[in-house]
Design a protein around this motif. Structure first.
Motif, PDB file in Angstrom:
ATOM      1  N   PRO A 264       0.830  -1.214   0.000  1.00 16.97           N
ATOM      2  CA  PRO A 264       0.000   0.000   0.000  1.00 16.97           C
ATOM      3  C   PRO A 264       0.860   1.258   0.000  1.00 16.97           C
ATOM      4  O   PRO A 264       2.021   1.227   0.400  1.00 16.97           O
ATOM      5  N   MET A 265       0.270   2.354  -0.419  1.00 19.03           N
ATOM      6  CA  MET A 265       1.027   3.595  -0.585  1.00 19.03           C
ATOM      7  C   MET A 265       1.653   4.090   0.715  1.00 19.03           C
ATOM      8  O   MET A 265       2.765   4.621   0.707  1.00 19.03           O
ATOM      9  N   LYS A 266       0.968   3.915   1.826  1.00 15.91           N
ATOM     10  CA  LYS A 266       1.519   4.392   3.093  1.00 15.91           C
ATOM     11  C   LYS A 266       2.798   3.648   3.446  1.00 15.91           C
ATOM     12  O   LYS A 266       3.701   4.216   4.069  1.00 15.91           O
ATOM     13  N   VAL A 267       2.872   2.389   3.064  1.00 19.64           N
ATOM     14  CA  VAL A 267       4.096   1.623   3.278  1.00 19.64           C
ATOM     15  C   VAL A 267       5.162   2.059   2.286  1.00 19.64           C
ATOM     16  O   VAL A 267       6.336   2.212   2.636  1.00 19.64           O
ATOM     17  N   GLN A 268       4.746   2.286   1.047  1.00 18.83           N
ATOM     18  CA  GLN A 268       5.705   2.676   0.015  1.00 18.83           C
ATOM     19  C   GLN A 268       6.399   3.990   0.348  1.00 18.83           C
ATOM     20  O   GLN A 268       7.560   4.190  -0.012  1.00 18.83           O
ATOM     21  N   ILE A 269       5.694   4.884   1.021  1.00 19.02           N
ATOM     22  CA  ILE A 269       6.319   6.153   1.436  1.00 19.02           C
ATOM     23  C   ILE A 269       7.537   5.864   2.309  1.00 19.02           C
ATOM     24  O   ILE A 269       8.638   6.386   2.071  1.00 19.02           O
ATOM     25  N   LYS A 270       7.347   5.036   3.335  1.00 13.55           N
ATOM     26  CA  LYS A 270       8.426   4.747   4.279  1.00 13.55           C
ATOM     27  C   LYS A 270       9.542   3.925   3.642  1.00 13.55           C
ATOM     28  O   LYS A 270      10.728   4.125   3.938  1.00 13.55           O
ATOM     29  N   VAL A 271       9.175   3.006   2.762  1.00 11.03           N
ATOM     30  CA  VAL A 271      10.185   2.169   2.121  1.00 11.03           C
ATOM     31  C   VAL A 271      11.021   2.999   1.147  1.00 11.03           C
ATOM     32  O   VAL A 271      12.242   2.828   1.053  1.00 11.03           O
ATOM     33  N   ALA A 272      10.382   3.906   0.417  1.00  9.59           N
ATOM     34  CA  ALA A 272      11.137   4.789  -0.484  1.00  9.59           C
ATOM     35  C   ALA A 272      12.084   5.684   0.313  1.00  9.59           C
ATOM     36  O   ALA A 272      13.219   5.956  -0.111  1.00  9.59           O
ATOM     37  N   GLU A 273      11.636   6.140   1.483  1.00  9.71           N
ATOM     38  CA  GLU A 273      12.522   6.927   2.350  1.00  9.71           C
ATOM     39  C   GLU A 273      13.715   6.084   2.807  1.00  9.71           C
ATOM     40  O   GLU A 273      14.844   6.585   2.907  1.00  9.71           O
ATOM     41  N   LEU A 274      13.468   4.804   3.076  1.00 12.45           N
ATOM     42  CA  LEU A 274      14.552   3.902   3.475  1.00 12.45           C
ATOM     43  C   LEU A 274      15.539   3.716   2.326  1.00 12.45           C
ATOM     44  O   LEU A 274      16.761   3.694   2.546  1.00 12.45           O
ATOM     45  N   GLY A 365      -0.438  -5.917  -2.511  1.00 15.41           N
ATOM     46  CA  GLY A 365      -0.626  -4.532  -2.090  1.00 15.41           C
ATOM     47  C   GLY A 365      -2.013  -4.030  -2.402  1.00 15.41           C
ATOM     48  O   GLY A 365      -3.002  -4.758  -2.317  1.00 15.41           O
ATOM     49  N   GLN A 366      -2.112  -2.777  -2.808  1.00 10.22           N
ATOM     50  CA  GLN A 366      -3.397  -2.173  -3.117  1.00 10.22           C
ATOM     51  C   GLN A 366      -3.765  -2.395  -4.575  1.00 10.22           C
ATOM     52  O   GLN A 366      -2.906  -2.503  -5.446  1.00 10.22           O
ATOM     53  N   THR A 367      -5.054  -2.427  -4.849  1.00 13.02           N
ATOM     54  CA  THR A 367      -5.507  -2.409  -6.226  1.00 13.02           C
ATOM     55  C   THR A 367      -5.401  -0.987  -6.750  1.00 13.02           C
ATOM     56  O   THR A 367      -5.224  -0.036  -6.003  1.00 13.02           O
ATOM     57  N   ARG A 368      -5.525  -0.837  -8.061  1.00 17.21           N
ATOM     58  CA  ARG A 368      -5.417   0.500  -8.645  1.00 17.21           C
ATOM     59  C   ARG A 368      -6.516   1.414  -8.112  1.00 17.21           C
ATOM     60  O   ARG A 368      -6.283   2.594  -7.842  1.00 17.21           O
ATOM     61  N   LYS A 369      -7.718   0.856  -7.942  1.00 17.09           N
ATOM     62  CA  LYS A 369      -8.816   1.682  -7.435  1.00 17.09           C
ATOM     63  C   LYS A 369      -8.524   2.164  -6.021  1.00 17.09           C
ATOM     64  O   LYS A 369      -8.798   3.324  -5.672  1.00 17.09           O
ATOM     65  N   GLU A 370      -7.966   1.289  -5.195  1.00 14.33           N
ATOM     66  CA  GLU A 370      -7.622   1.692  -3.829  1.00 14.33           C
ATOM     67  C   GLU A 370      -6.555   2.783  -3.828  1.00 14.33           C
ATOM     68  O   GLU A 370      -6.593   3.703  -3.016  1.00 14.33           O
ATOM     69  N   ARG A 371      -5.612   2.680  -4.739  1.00 11.55           N
ATOM     70  CA  ARG A 371      -4.581   3.712  -4.843  1.00 11.55           C
ATOM     71  C   ARG A 371      -5.190   5.043  -5.258  1.00 11.55           C
ATOM     72  O   ARG A 371      -4.813   6.091  -4.750  1.00 11.55           O
ATOM     73  N   ASN A 373      -8.072   6.068  -4.648  1.00  7.93           N
ATOM     74  CA  ASN A 373      -8.902   6.602  -3.561  1.00  7.93           C
ATOM     75  C   ASN A 373      -8.081   7.119  -2.386  1.00  7.93           C
ATOM     76  O   ASN A 373      -8.650   7.650  -1.432  1.00  7.93           O
ATOM     77  N   GLU A 374      -6.771   6.964  -2.440  1.00  6.23           N
ATOM     78  CA  GLU A 374      -5.935   7.506  -1.374  1.00  6.23           C
ATOM     79  C   GLU A 374      -6.020   9.025  -1.376  1.00  6.23           C
ATOM     80  O   GLU A 374      -6.307   9.658  -2.391  1.00  6.23           O
ATOM     81  N   SER A 375      -5.762   9.612  -0.231  1.00  5.07           N
ATOM     82  CA  SER A 375      -5.843  11.069  -0.117  1.00  5.07           C
ATOM     83  C   SER A 375      -4.742  11.743  -0.936  1.00  5.07           C
ATOM     84  O   SER A 375      -3.711  11.139  -1.252  1.00  5.07           O
ATOM     85  N   VAL A 376      -4.973  12.992  -1.264  1.00  6.31           N
ATOM     86  CA  VAL A 376      -3.991  13.765  -2.030  1.00  6.31           C
ATOM     87  C   VAL A 376      -2.675  13.865  -1.264  1.00  6.31           C
ATOM     88  O   VAL A 376      -1.592  13.818  -1.854  1.00  6.31           O
ATOM     89  N   GLU A 377      -2.766  13.991   0.061  1.00  7.11           N
ATOM     90  CA  GLU A 377      -1.566  14.118   0.883  1.00  7.11           C
ATOM     91  C   GLU A 377      -0.695  12.862   0.796  1.00  7.11           C
ATOM     92  O   GLU A 377       0.535  12.946   0.689  1.00  7.11           O
ATOM     93  N   VAL A 378      -1.350  11.686   0.831  1.00  3.34           N
ATOM     94  CA  VAL A 378      -0.597  10.425   0.754  1.00  3.34           C
ATOM     95  C   VAL A 378       0.075  10.297  -0.608  1.00  3.34           C
ATOM     96  O   VAL A 378       1.261   9.930  -0.709  1.00  3.34           O
ATOM     97  N   LYS A 379      -0.660  10.604  -1.673  1.00  2.00           N
ATOM     98  CA  LYS A 379      -0.081  10.524  -3.017  1.00  2.00           C
ATOM     99  C   LYS A 379       1.112  11.464  -3.156  1.00  2.00           C
ATOM    100  O   LYS A 379       2.121  11.124  -3.774  1.00  2.00           O
ATOM    101  N   ARG A 380       0.990  12.648  -2.583  1.00  2.00           N
ATOM    102  CA  ARG A 380       2.091  13.611  -2.674  1.00  2.00           C
ATOM    103  C   ARG A 380       3.296  13.121  -1.871  1.00  2.00           C
ATOM    104  O   ARG A 380       4.440  13.246  -2.320  1.00  2.00           O
ATOM    105  N   GLU A 381       3.049  12.541  -0.688  1.00  2.00           N
ATOM    106  CA  GLU A 381       4.148  12.025   0.117  1.00  2.00           C
ATOM    107  C   GLU A 381       4.891  10.903  -0.602  1.00  2.00           C
ATOM    108  O   GLU A 381       6.119  10.787  -0.506  1.00  2.00           O
ATOM    109  N   VAL A 382       4.142  10.061  -1.321  1.00  2.00           N
ATOM    110  CA  VAL A 382       4.767   8.991  -2.103  1.00  2.00           C
ATOM    111  C   VAL A 382       5.728   9.595  -3.127  1.00  2.00           C
ATOM    112  O   VAL A 382       6.872   9.148  -3.273  1.00  2.00           O
TER     113      VAL A 382
END
Length: 630
Positions: A264-274, A365-371, A373-382
């Motif tokens: 999921p995108m919230k995990v991808q944010i942290k993994v990309a930071e790693l 992970g997430q389906t495309r539809k779930e991605r 539907n993520e908030s704008v803030e999460v997408k931007r953080e990714v």
């Protein structure tokens, strides 16, 4: 009291490590029954040793049944228990004979104080083992009904002088072996907090084997919280090359790349930071490993998520029903097959699916539809974290820079520089700066990626020029100026539009920006540049001489690079009237005596420039042959 040493022989099998104190306990018990002096004291020692033996055997059974046991505290505590039992065995052997003579008493001196100290050590060992059994959850293997002391200490005596060690052991054991996922997540959070405090804690976490359990928790695809907690802990630990190498050696890179592309995108944010963190602190092995594991592709894919949707919709709207029917008719006549998609639609669909799948190609992970539907803030953080990762991966790495360009990453970066602001825009500009720096040192990248017909190269240059002209952020402007300078060999003589913004920055009130502009223009006018004469004329035509002369009165760095550029212009365009009117020869003669001429090439260039100017402008400033040093 000194801190306990946790150095153990990791090659020794754990069963063998535990067998040694168990055998010692049996010998101590036998020696206690054979004692002829201090019988009561020996009997008390035997009781403590029997209790230790029960716990050691329970621990042995537990480690035999469970294959993935966190063994660091087991090895350390077992080693300390063995030392205590060996001391007990030595003392009890002295009590096996009656002290009949004075000489015998002198040689085998045993006092009540020795037994008091030994009993204290045995009690500490017992407390250490009880703590260890509770941390490892060995309840099913340990039943000591004769033990009246049911209190389990939160801090074992072995770590009384260093409580952090006990916490690291406890949290790491829970992360690796905890029965409940929630408890493992909380333990990972605690490790992250410990690592955040200071470098000593980070070092201890790594030395005590904390990395493999965290990687194992990161792999927990069914829990977002677990993956985020593990990624945070690893991020906090990985702030120097040695600790990053431990993650790499623990096969962490393939696992991290897998999680990045399949979570999921919230995990991808942290993994990309790693990924960014590891690439930042280990420019060698980690960066190369990530490149080999193709981490660039999911990063670019996440960076471009939904980026091309608007253009995709425009293409679809342009296709009328009539055009679709006509295309189908033509297709039937030519091939006998039906295609409902026009060529442009199909090709764009292929491109969009390649760069807008959110990084997941394995169905997890997430389906495309779930991605979506993520908030704008999460997408931007990714996107922020992915851009930072690309920046760190491209830094000082020609191969990774090339890989980014091969995945159309340049076009994504250009679009984000155009549309975004703040941290995301800055990360994208910095990534572009590193890629252009690689192109400056690698002719293959210059020819294949930054050729004038490349849409991606055009888009990048356009955005860099816009940043130079419009941005009020010093760091952005400097990065954009450096990027244009790095690409100096890729621009034909007619591309004077890239020179004008750089010349304008020579008059910038911020002297750092002005100096960087002089450095970039110097790369255009450098004799190593095939078009140096044409570029030099263009620089002079855009009125660079006067602001360049003013730059000579600034900092030493500004003076050095200002003089270098001025010399290049004088050598490449000596007969230009602007140089004559600005009295550049006079300025160079004055600069010839300044300390800045200690630069390796500068004195030679000044002499050469003065010679060329003297030939063309001798009526204004006679150039004396005696002053020529070339």
């Amino acid at each position: 009291m000194t801190l306990i040493s946790t150095t153990t022989d990791e090659d020794t099998p754990l069963e063998e490590e535990l067998s040694n104190p168990i055998q010692l306990a049996e010998r101590v018990s036998n020696s206690a029954t054979e004692s002829l002096s201090f019988k009561l004291d020996c009997s008390e020692v035997a009781k403590h040793v029997d209790r230790l033996s029960v716990m050691l055997r329970a621990l042995h059974r537990f480690t035999t049944v469970n294959s993935s046991v966190y063994d660091r505290p087991i090895r350390v505590i077992s080693s300390e228990v063995s030392r205590t039992l060996l001391r007990a065995h030595t003392l009890l052997r002295k009590c096996r004979r009656r002290r009949t003579s004075f000489l015998h008493r002198l040689v085998n001196l045993v006092t009540a104080a020795d037994f008091r100290k030994l009993l204290s050590l045995l009690e500490a060992s017992s407390a250490d083992l009880r703590w260890l059994l509770s941390v490892l959850h060995v309840d099913d293997y340990y039943d000591d009904s004769n033990n009246d002391d049911d209190v389990v200490l939160s801090l074992p005596p072995i770590a009384s002088n260093d409580p952090i060690l006990a916490w690291v052991w406890s949290y790491t054991a829970t992360v690796q072996m905890g029965p409940a996922l929630l408890g493992r997540v909380e333990a990972a959070h605690e490790i992250a907090c410990l690592a955040q405090d200071n470098d000593r804690n980070k070092k201890m976490i790594v030395e005590e084997g904390g990395v493999p359990p965290l990687l194992k928790l990161l792999k927990e695809g069914n829990s977002v919280e677990a993956q985020i907690a593990a990624a945070n802990a690893l991020f906090n630990v990985a702030n120097n090359e040695e600790r990053v190498r431990v993650i790499v050696d623990s096969m962490g890179v393939p696992l991290i790349v897998h999680v990045l592309g399949d979570s999921p995108m919230k995990v991808q944010i942290k993994v990309a930071e790693l990924v960014a963190r590891m690439a930042q602190f280990d420019a060698g092995v980690a960066k190369e490993e990530f490149g080999r594991e193709n981490v660039i592709r999911p990063l670019v894919s996440l960076l471009s998520f939904e980026m091309f949707e608007d253009e995709f919709e425009v293409i679809k709207k342009k296709q009328s029903i009539h055009s679709l029917v006509q295309i189908n008719k033509d297709s039937k006549q030519s091939k006998g097959s039906v295609s409902l998609k026009p060529k442009s639609y199909s090709s764009y669909s292929s491109f969009s699916s390649l760069y807008s799948d959110g990084g997941s190609s394995r169905g997890g992970g997430q389906t495309r539809k779930e991605r979506e539907n993520e908030s704008v803030e999460v997408k931007r953080e990714v996107k922020i974290s992915c851009a930072k990762a690309l920046w760190m991966l491209a830094k000082d790495s020609v191969m990774n820079s090339k890989r980014i360009t091969e995945t159309k990453g340049l076009l994504c970066l250009a679009k984000l520089i155009e549309k975004e602001k703040g941290v995301l825009q800055k990360n994208c500009v910095m990534a572009v700066m590193e890629i252009t720096s690689a192109a400056e040192s690698n002719a293959d990248i210059r020819r294949s990626v930054f050729k004038t017909s490349s849409p991606a190269a055009k888009a990048v240059v356009e955005q860099l020029l816009r940043v130079i002209k419009e941005s009020g952020d010093q760091s952005l402007q400097i990065s954009a100026v450096r990027s244009i300078g790095s690409l100096s060999r890729t621009f034909p003589a007619r591309e004077t539009r890239v020179i004008k913004p750089l010349v304008e920055q020579l008059s910038n009130k911020d002297h750092e920006i002005a100096t960087e502009a002089a450095i970039a223009l110097g790369k255009f006018a450098d004799p190593d540049n095939f078009l140096c004469h044409e570029h030099s004329k263009a620089i002079i035509e855009f009125n660079a001489v006067l602001p360049l002369l003013r730059l000579l009165s600034e900092s030493e760095k500004a003076q050095v690079y200002g003089l270098l550029l001025l010399c290049y212009l004088a050598i490449n365009a000596s007969n230009n009237e602007a140089l004559k009117q600005a009295r550049v020869l006079t300025a160079l003669e004055g600069a010839d005596q300044t300390p800045t001429t200690h630069h390796p090439r500068l004195r030679e260039l000044i002499d050469k420039a003065m010679y060329h100017l003297g030939l063309y402008h001798g009526d204004i400033h006679p150039f004396r042959q005696s002053s020529m040093r070339i």
